[in-house]
Design a protein around this motif. Structure first.
Motif, short mmCIF file in Angstrom:
data_model
loop_
_atom_site.label_atom_id
_atom_site.label_comp_id
_atom_site.label_asym_id
_atom_site.label_seq_id
_atom_site.Cartn_x
_atom_site.Cartn_y
_atom_site.Cartn_z
N UNK A 532 -8.71 -2.60 14.59
CA UNK A 532 -8.57 -3.05 13.22
C UNK A 532 -9.15 -2.18 12.05
N UNK A 533 -8.52 -1.80 11.01
CA UNK A 533 -9.12 -0.91 9.96
C UNK A 533 -9.16 -1.90 8.76
N UNK A 534 -10.39 -2.38 8.37
CA UNK A 534 -10.59 -2.93 7.19
C UNK A 534 -10.56 -1.72 6.01
N UNK A 535 -9.96 -2.10 5.04
CA UNK A 535 -9.89 -1.07 3.84
C UNK A 535 -9.48 -1.47 2.51
N UNK A 536 -9.53 -0.70 1.50
CA UNK A 536 -9.36 -0.94 0.16
C UNK A 536 -7.85 -0.13 0.16
N UNK A 537 -7.50 -0.16 -0.84
CA UNK A 537 -6.02 0.22 -1.28
C UNK A 537 -6.07 1.90 -1.06
N UNK A 538 -7.30 2.65 -0.60
CA UNK A 538 -7.18 3.95 -0.36
C UNK A 538 -6.06 4.52 0.63
N UNK A 539 -5.71 3.54 1.23
CA UNK A 539 -4.58 3.90 2.41
C UNK A 539 -3.07 3.59 1.93
N UNK A 540 -3.06 3.19 0.75
CA UNK A 540 -1.88 2.72 0.08
C UNK A 540 -0.40 3.87 0.21
N UNK A 541 -0.96 5.07 -0.10
CA UNK A 541 0.07 6.15 -0.07
C UNK A 541 0.00 6.97 0.97
N UNK A 542 1.31 7.04 1.94
CA UNK A 542 1.43 8.12 2.94
C UNK A 542 0.52 8.06 4.33
N UNK A 543 -0.26 7.42 4.18
CA UNK A 543 -1.09 7.41 5.73
C UNK A 543 -0.40 6.76 6.74
N UNK A 544 -0.05 7.64 7.88
CA UNK A 544 0.93 7.29 9.07
C UNK A 544 0.37 7.36 10.20
N UNK A 545 0.14 6.16 10.75
CA UNK A 545 -0.23 5.86 12.22
C UNK A 545 0.98 4.82 12.71
N UNK A 562 4.97 -3.57 -6.36
CA UNK A 562 5.29 -2.31 -5.82
C UNK A 562 4.13 -1.83 -4.95
N UNK A 563 2.82 -2.22 -5.24
CA UNK A 563 1.69 -1.80 -4.54
C UNK A 563 1.70 -2.65 -3.18
N UNK A 564 2.19 -3.96 -3.26
CA UNK A 564 2.12 -4.50 -2.00
C UNK A 564 3.45 -3.91 -1.00
N UNK A 565 4.30 -3.48 -1.47
CA UNK A 565 5.33 -2.86 -0.81
C UNK A 565 4.86 -1.51 -0.28
N UNK A 566 4.17 -0.79 -0.92
CA UNK A 566 3.64 0.54 -0.62
C UNK A 566 2.47 0.20 0.82
N UNK A 567 1.82 -1.02 0.45
CA UNK A 567 0.93 -1.24 1.60
C UNK A 567 1.70 -1.54 2.52
N UNK A 568 2.72 -2.38 2.74
CA UNK A 568 3.45 -2.88 3.67
C UNK A 568 4.29 -1.59 4.46
N UNK A 569 4.44 -0.59 3.74
CA UNK A 569 5.04 0.45 4.38
C UNK A 569 4.23 1.32 5.25
N UNK A 570 2.66 1.07 5.38
CA UNK A 570 2.00 1.72 6.25
C UNK A 570 2.32 1.34 7.75
N UNK A 571 2.77 0.13 7.71
CA UNK A 571 3.32 -0.19 9.27
C UNK A 571 4.80 0.07 9.50
N UNK A 572 5.45 -0.35 10.60
CA UNK A 572 6.86 0.09 10.78
C UNK A 572 7.29 1.63 10.85
N UNK A 573 6.38 2.25 11.24
CA UNK A 573 6.40 3.88 11.37
C UNK A 573 6.73 4.31 12.72
N UNK A 574 6.73 3.36 13.54
CA UNK A 574 6.84 3.64 15.05
C UNK A 574 8.09 2.96 15.75
N UNK A 575 8.13 3.07 16.89
CA UNK A 575 9.35 2.26 17.49
C UNK A 575 9.06 0.74 17.81
N UNK A 576 7.80 -0.07 17.56
CA UNK A 576 7.33 -1.12 17.87
C UNK A 576 7.64 -2.06 16.50
N UNK A 577 8.28 -3.33 16.69
CA UNK A 577 8.45 -4.30 15.68
C UNK A 577 6.97 -4.43 14.99
#
Length: 684
Positions: A532-545, A562-577
């Motif tokens: 688990x990574x506890x974070x402020x919004x520094x991970x909002x843009x572009x971080x890819x795990x 739009x910021x919530x949507x950016x945060x949501x976009x940090x997941x869903x970048x692999x094959x898993x739901x």
């Protein structure tokens, strides 16, 4: 925008001493021209209305006659003054609080104008303001009164009076900026009349006509700058015409571990076509989170390097710069392409080494933050600059890049999509490419909205994902506890999660950490060493795990859509739901609308449309994010049709030869020269 008005210090006005001048300076008002252009943001309506037209609880101004002697009641420090007043044959009770001094003036038979809140059931008016028509100089009632943004010792009454003096003394100097044919085409009132009416509207229709005229002018002048800059740069070849080897590009794309989407191929063709031209490219690439903008930019960078040039990639945060450095190094290593990283946290020695290698051409692609546009950064042969989200350059910043020596092509990326028609209109000096498709295999992210009392279920969700080998982001708004804002903070949350989930690895990331600390935390999370990574919004843009499948946002109502949507976009970048859980207070202002929008759709363009509606363009197009000016009167959503018309008019005008030579347009050309000179970008 007369030079005369803007050359007269505001202190020249009667009644504006040195102290008041300083107060006006704090409001951005330095000259008489600034003051005359300091428009009200709304009007107080003191026009007299009939009682039957007013709903219970509404504000109203009425004209009546005092019918009886007033009574005064005192409750400690509070005084309540009551008086019976005859209005339209109806006897009502007027109530003043803490206005005991009025008692002697409220004599039966005297006319009075009252403004206040109407209580229909009690037939009572709680008075906010009152006037006596028989007293000279009291003429507020029966009119629309402008309301300005004020501060310090400047009051509404003082600024109204001072603007009135400026209009009386200097109103004749207010110039007409728009050409006569445009004024006639849109049936606009003259500029001088419009400015006076905005400050002194006689009625709503006059105010609307004045606003229509000035909104058009504001948007037209904004578009004129964009279109004139574009037209001037298209007069002669000014850029680098790339020699793009299509076979090499096809080979590079074919070697990628995935297939480009049809949308990616289309925008790549648009970008490569621009790069082949002798005019400097200025293109906006917009697309939803996860749409694959970065790989498109990578292909464009590959094309410029294969033509013997260097590339630059500028991003908003050091974390993102470091991530891009790792991913692009891996991508380009088989081709012998050298990647450099330049950020503000580099040691002096490392920085000197990077700058020397860059100037000698030993670095092919330089990745970094805004440090890239500092004066001591020199490229040997810069061909393409790619800028990310928060660096959508204005004219001035592009001028800095042009002075790097080669007038490079510029590609700006944004993951805050807006409707294409609005993008083309707002960024009138840019060509716009849009990615709509998601890469193949990407699954929609399931989004849930829960209340704070459901934390046990949220913790259970984290455990289940961890047991399946997946990872979680846990985002909160603040780093440390604040007495002013009662929201969960990252440091406390980190401690709480370590206690609640002792079997899991819990990391912490926030903006106050050193670059080395941030890199270590992100590295551990990327490598799967923390769950688990506890974070402020520094991970909002572009971080890819890709292994991160759960995004949890605490106090989600405090974030924009739009910021919530950016945060949501940090997941869903692999094959898993993947999943997004929003923990929010359902009673918060706009909270329900935002959470509903997030659970209804994961389409970034739809999210952006709703965000514009909820927040308005002033917040959506923040200056730092987009380079957009704050308009005095125009609203990009409400006045979109006017914006489109202004764009078309400005484009048509700047493409005409006589615009650049005819005396009919001399005032507009002077305006353009002045504006562009201030940004170090002369038109010629």
């Amino acid at each position: 925008m007369s030079d005369d008005l803007f050359a007269i210090p505001v202190a020249k006005l009667q009644g504006v001493g040195s102290r008041k001048a300083e107060e006006l300076h704090a409001l951005g008002v330095f000259t008489v021209g600034d003051l005359i252009d300091y428009y009200p943001f709304r009007y107080e309506d003191y026009r007299i209305r009939a009682l039957h037209e007013v709903k219970d609880g509404e504000k109203i101004t009425v004209l009546g006659t005092i019918a009886a002697m007033p009574t005064l009641q005192r409750y400690g420090r509070t005084a309540r003054l009551m008086c019976r007043v005859m209005v339209e044959g109806l006897l009502l009770t007027a109530v003043w609080f803490n206005r005991a001094f009025l008692k002697e003036q409220l004599t039966p038979g005297r006319d009075i104008m009252l403004t206040g809140k109407w209580d229909q059931r009690r037939r009572q008016l709680t008075v906010a303001e009152s006037e006596f028509p028989d007293r000279a100089g009291q003429a507020k009632s029966g009119t629309l009164q402008p309301v300005y943004s004020v501060g310090g010792d400047i009051t509404q009454a003082w600024i109204r009076k001072t603007i009135d003096k400026a209009l009386t003394q200097y109103g004749a100097l207010i110039p007409e900026l728009l050409p006569a044919d445009i004024v006639a085409k849109h049936d606009l009132i003259p500029r001088r009349e419009a400015v006076i009416r905005i400050h002194r509207p006689e009625n709503s229709q006059e105010g609307q006509e004045a606003r229509r005229r000035m909104v058009y002018e504001e948007l037209f002048l904004f578009q004129l700058k964009l279109q004139a800059y574009r037209a001037a740069n298209r007069k002669q070849p000014d850029g680098l015409a790339h020699k793009v080897n299509n076979d090499e590009i096809r080979s590079f794309v074919g070697a990628l571990p995935f297939e480009l989407t049809a949308s990616q191929k289309q925008v790549l063709n648009e970008i490569l076509h621009d790069m082949k031209q002798p005019f400097a490219m200025n293109r906006l690439l917009q697309g939803d989170v996860g749409a694959g903008k970065t790989i498109v930019a990578a292909v464009a960078l590959y094309a410029t390097i294969r033509d013997g040039n260097q590339g630059a990639l500028m991003v908003p945060t050091e974390i993102l710069a470091e991530q891009h450095t790792r991913s692009l190094t891996k991508l380009f290593e088989p081709y012998g392409i050298q990647i450099g990283l330049l950020t503000g946290s580099l040691s002096d020695r490392k920085r000197r080494d990077i700058l020397a290698a860059l100037q000698m051409g030993l670095i092919d692609i330089l990745i970094g933050t805004h440090a890239l546009i500092q004066e001591d950064v020199f490229f040997r042969r810069l061909g393409l600059v790619v800028t990310d989200e928060q660096h959508r350059f204005g004219v001035n910043q592009r001028g800095i890049l042009r002075r790097k020596g080669l007038n490079p092509d510029v590609l700006t990326m944004t993951a805050t999509p807006i409707p294409r028609t609005l993008a083309i209109t707002v960024f009138g000096d840019m060509d716009v490419s849009t990615l709509r498709e998601r890469p193949k295999g990407r699954k929609p992210i399931k989004t849930y909205w829960v209340k704070h009392g459901m934390m046990d279920r949220v913790l259970g969700f984290i455990r289940r994902e961890a047991e399946a080998g997946r990872q979680t982001y846990f985002i909160c708004p603040l780093i440390e506890e604040s007495e002013k804002i009662d929201v969960q903070n990252a440091i406390d949350l980190h401690i709480q999660l370590k206690q609640a989930l002792p079997q899991l690895g819990i990391g912490l990331l926030h903006g106050r950490m050193t670059a080395a600390e941030k890199e270590a935390e992100m590295g551990a999370f990327s490598a799967g060493e923390t769950d688990v990574l506890v974070s402020t919004t520094v991970i909002e843009v572009g971080v890819d795990v890709p292994n991160a499948t759960l995004m949890i946002v605490m106090d989600a109502e405090r974030f924009g859509l739009s910021q919530l949507h950016q945060l949501r976009g940090r997941v869903g970048r692999g094959e898993h739901q993947s999943y997004c859980v929003l923990i929010a207070d359902p009673k918060s202002e706009n909270g329900q609308e935002r959470m509903k929008a997030m659970t209804d759709t994961d389409d970034g363009f739809e999210i952006a449309r709703r965000d514009l509606e909820l927040r308005g363009p002033g917040d959506f197009f923040g200056t730092k994010q987009s380079g957009m000016p704050e308009f005095r009167l125009a609203n990009l959503v409400e006045d979109f049709a006017v914006l489109e018309q202004a764009r078309d008019d400005a484009a048509e005008l700047t493409n005409r030869e006589d615009f650049w030579s005819s005396s009919s347009y001399a005032r507009l050309r002077d305006y353009l020269q002045r504006e562009l000179r201030e940004q170090n970008e002369p038109m010629d």
